[in-house]
Design a protein around this motif. Structure first.
Motif, PDB file in Angstrom:
ATOM      1  N   LYS A  25      13.280 -56.802  -0.164  1.00  0.00           N
ATOM      2  CA  LYS A  25      12.217 -57.335   0.706  1.00  0.00           C
ATOM      3  C   LYS A  25      11.611 -56.229   1.561  1.00  0.00           C
ATOM      4  O   LYS A  25      10.439 -56.277   1.927  1.00  0.00           O
ATOM      5  N   TYR A  26      12.413 -55.243   1.924  1.00  0.00           N
ATOM      6  CA  TYR A  26      11.953 -54.172   2.813  1.00  0.00           C
ATOM      7  C   TYR A  26      11.501 -52.924   2.053  1.00  0.00           C
ATOM      8  O   TYR A  26      10.680 -52.157   2.554  1.00  0.00           O
ATOM      9  N   TRP A  27      12.042 -52.729   0.862  1.00  0.00           N
ATOM     10  CA  TRP A  27      11.634 -51.572   0.042  1.00  0.00           C
ATOM     11  C   TRP A  27      11.284 -52.059  -1.362  1.00  0.00           C
ATOM     12  O   TRP A  27      11.978 -51.760  -2.340  1.00  0.00           O
TER      13      TRP A  27
ATOM     14  N   PRO B 218      21.234 -45.874  -3.678  1.00  0.00           N
ATOM     15  CA  PRO B 218      21.801 -44.878  -2.759  1.00  0.00           C
ATOM     16  C   PRO B 218      21.969 -45.409  -1.332  1.00  0.00           C
ATOM     17  O   PRO B 218      22.944 -45.068  -0.657  1.00  0.00           O
ATOM     18  N   LEU B 219      21.019 -46.238  -0.863  1.00  0.00           N
ATOM     19  CA  LEU B 219      21.154 -46.826   0.468  1.00  0.00           C
ATOM     20  C   LEU B 219      22.381 -47.735   0.537  1.00  0.00           C
ATOM     21  O   LEU B 219      23.151 -47.697   1.497  1.00  0.00           O
ATOM     22  N   LEU B 220      22.550 -48.567  -0.487  1.00  0.00           N
ATOM     23  CA  LEU B 220      23.713 -49.454  -0.532  1.00  0.00           C
ATOM     24  C   LEU B 220      25.004 -48.644  -0.546  1.00  0.00           C
ATOM     25  O   LEU B 220      25.962 -48.954   0.169  1.00  0.00           O
ATOM     26  N   ALA B 221      25.021 -47.576  -1.354  1.00  0.00           N
ATOM     27  CA  ALA B 221      26.213 -46.741  -1.442  1.00  0.00           C
ATOM     28  C   ALA B 221      26.518 -46.072  -0.112  1.00  0.00           C
ATOM     29  O   ALA B 221      27.668 -46.054   0.346  1.00  0.00           O
ATOM     30  N   SER B 222      25.494 -45.541   0.536  1.00  0.00           N
ATOM     31  CA  SER B 222      25.691 -44.811   1.790  1.00  0.00           C
ATOM     32  C   SER B 222      26.302 -45.683   2.865  1.00  0.00           C
ATOM     33  O   SER B 222      27.049 -45.192   3.718  1.00  0.00           O
ATOM     34  N   ALA B 223      26.019 -46.989   2.820  1.00  0.00           N
ATOM     35  CA  ALA B 223      26.507 -47.911   3.844  1.00  0.00           C
ATOM     36  C   ALA B 223      27.728 -48.716   3.395  1.00  0.00           C
ATOM     37  O   ALA B 223      28.179 -49.608   4.110  1.00  0.00           O
TER      38      ALA B 223
ATOM     39  N   GLY C 212      13.864 -40.495  -6.833  1.00  0.00           N
ATOM     40  CA  GLY C 212      14.211 -41.561  -7.765  1.00  0.00           C
ATOM     41  C   GLY C 212      14.430 -42.888  -7.066  1.00  0.00           C
ATOM     42  O   GLY C 212      13.797 -43.198  -6.058  1.00  0.00           O
ATOM     43  N   GLU C 213      15.361 -43.697  -7.586  1.00  0.00           N
ATOM     44  CA  GLU C 213      15.644 -45.023  -7.038  1.00  0.00           C
ATOM     45  C   GLU C 213      16.180 -44.917  -5.618  1.00  0.00           C
ATOM     46  O   GLU C 213      17.011 -44.058  -5.315  1.00  0.00           O
ATOM     47  N   LEU C 214      15.724 -45.796  -4.749  1.00  0.00           N
ATOM     48  CA  LEU C 214      16.073 -45.739  -3.323  1.00  0.00           C
ATOM     49  C   LEU C 214      17.215 -46.681  -2.943  1.00  0.00           C
ATOM     50  O   LEU C 214      18.134 -46.297  -2.217  1.00  0.00           O
TER      51      LEU C 214
ATOM     52  N   ALA D  44       7.893 -43.457  -2.567  1.00  0.00           N
ATOM     53  CA  ALA D  44       7.005 -44.470  -1.982  1.00  0.00           C
ATOM     54  C   ALA D  44       7.075 -44.459  -0.457  1.00  0.00           C
ATOM     55  O   ALA D  44       6.275 -45.122   0.209  1.00  0.00           O
ATOM     56  N   LEU D  45       8.022 -43.700   0.109  1.00  0.00           N
ATOM     57  CA  LEU D  45       8.174 -43.619   1.559  1.00  0.00           C
ATOM     58  C   LEU D  45       7.090 -42.727   2.162  1.00  0.00           C
ATOM     59  O   LEU D  45       6.507 -41.877   1.483  1.00  0.00           O
ATOM     60  N   GLN D  46       6.850 -42.903   3.454  1.00  0.00           N
ATOM     61  CA  GLN D  46       5.825 -42.119   4.143  1.00  0.00           C
ATOM     62  C   GLN D  46       6.335 -40.762   4.603  1.00  0.00           C
ATOM     63  O   GLN D  46       5.551 -39.885   4.952  1.00  0.00           O
ATOM     64  N   ARG D  47       7.654 -40.601   4.635  1.00  0.00           N
ATOM     65  CA  ARG D  47       8.262 -39.351   5.087  1.00  0.00           C
ATOM     66  C   ARG D  47       9.410 -38.989   4.158  1.00  0.00           C
ATOM     67  O   ARG D  47      10.057 -39.870   3.593  1.00  0.00           O
TER      68      ARG D  47
END
Length: 260
Positions: A96-98, A133-138, A128-130, A105-108
């Motif tokens: 929903k957020y990404w 990695p976010l799920l893994a990092s957390a 690549g896929e975002l 696709a990010l601005q920074r």
């Protein structure tokens, strides 16, 4: 206050669970002072806040993301993977957020720290896929299951690097660090159980590993009041945010007086 061009200013966001809402408070204060770093690097909750910031999400929406993303959800329990919760079940909530699900696709520019459990190595994801990695990092063990990426298992970035300064150090002229894994003096009474002892020693080890990097930043936000907030206590979301905002605003005001 005078800072380099924003494309030469970097932001490092530590892990720290619910205490990471203080990162959002700090971002709100930075925006009020017209400071919006271009390069971002984060670990664990810092990676999530960093990704929201890098996608242009405002601070109220950031808080909403964490309020509506459950830490525990009965139909997310893991029965065939190590960890209480199946981390990959959160992918739909993150989409929903990404929705574009790509770093480009990010601005920074964003760097996400995660730990390769099989190789015993840290890895910085930046293309690549975002979402994975976010799920893994957390994915904090043993609460959340590891995440499979390219056939290997990854977990919380804070295991090996809770303050990932390295990816942006050479890209910027000025580094702002926000550390929410704080250490303060505590009483004997606060180390009276096995869980308290484990939490204290883990916190001390994590801080010792990252202390030099934290204090090498040009500007550091490190509100000690956060230690009273539990890492997984969602009731502390607003309080942690306010602590982070107040602390950052005070430091920025003081810095402005010094440079004026």
């Amino acid at each position: 206050m005078e800072l380099p061009e924003m494309n030469k200013v970097g932001l490092v966001l530590s892990g720290g669970g619910v205490r990471g809402m203080a990162h959002i408070g700090a971002l709100h204060a930075l925006r009020e002072f017209d400071i919006q770093p271009h390069w971002v690097s984060g670990s664990s909750v810092g990676a999530l806040v960093g990704a929201l910031y890098a996608s242009g999400t405002d601070t109220r929406q950031m808080l909403q993301f964490f309020k509506e993303t459950p830490i525990f959800r009965y139909n997310f329990f893991s029965f065939s993977k190590p960890g209480l919760m199946d981390t990959e079940r959160y992918q739909g909530l993150f989409s929903k957020y990404w929705p574009e699900n790509r770093f480009d696709a990010l601005q920074r520019p964003l760097f996400v720290a995660a730990t390769n459990l099989q190789k015993g190595e840290e890895r910085f994801f930046y293309e690549g896929e975002l979402i994975r990695p976010l799920l893994a990092s957390a994915a904090l063990p043993p609460v959340f299951s590891p995440v499979a990426i390219e056939g290997e298992l990854y977990a919380d970035g804070g295991i090996m690097n809770n303050f990932p300064l390295e990816p942006i150090r050479t890209q910027v002229d000025y580094v702002i660090g926000s550390n929410v894994s704080v250490i303060t003096e505590i009483s004997k009474k606060e180390i009276s159980s096995s869980i308290q002892l484990t939490n204290r020693t883990t916190g001390l080890m994590m801080y010792a590993i990252n202390r030099e990097k934290i204090h090498s930043c040009d500007l550091v936000f490190e509100p000690m009041e956060l230690e009273k907030i539990g890492v997984l206590d969602k009731k502390g979301i607003e309080e942690a945010y306010q602590i982070g905002y107040d602390h950052a605003a005070r430091k920025l005001e003081a810095l402005g007086r010094q440079t004026s």
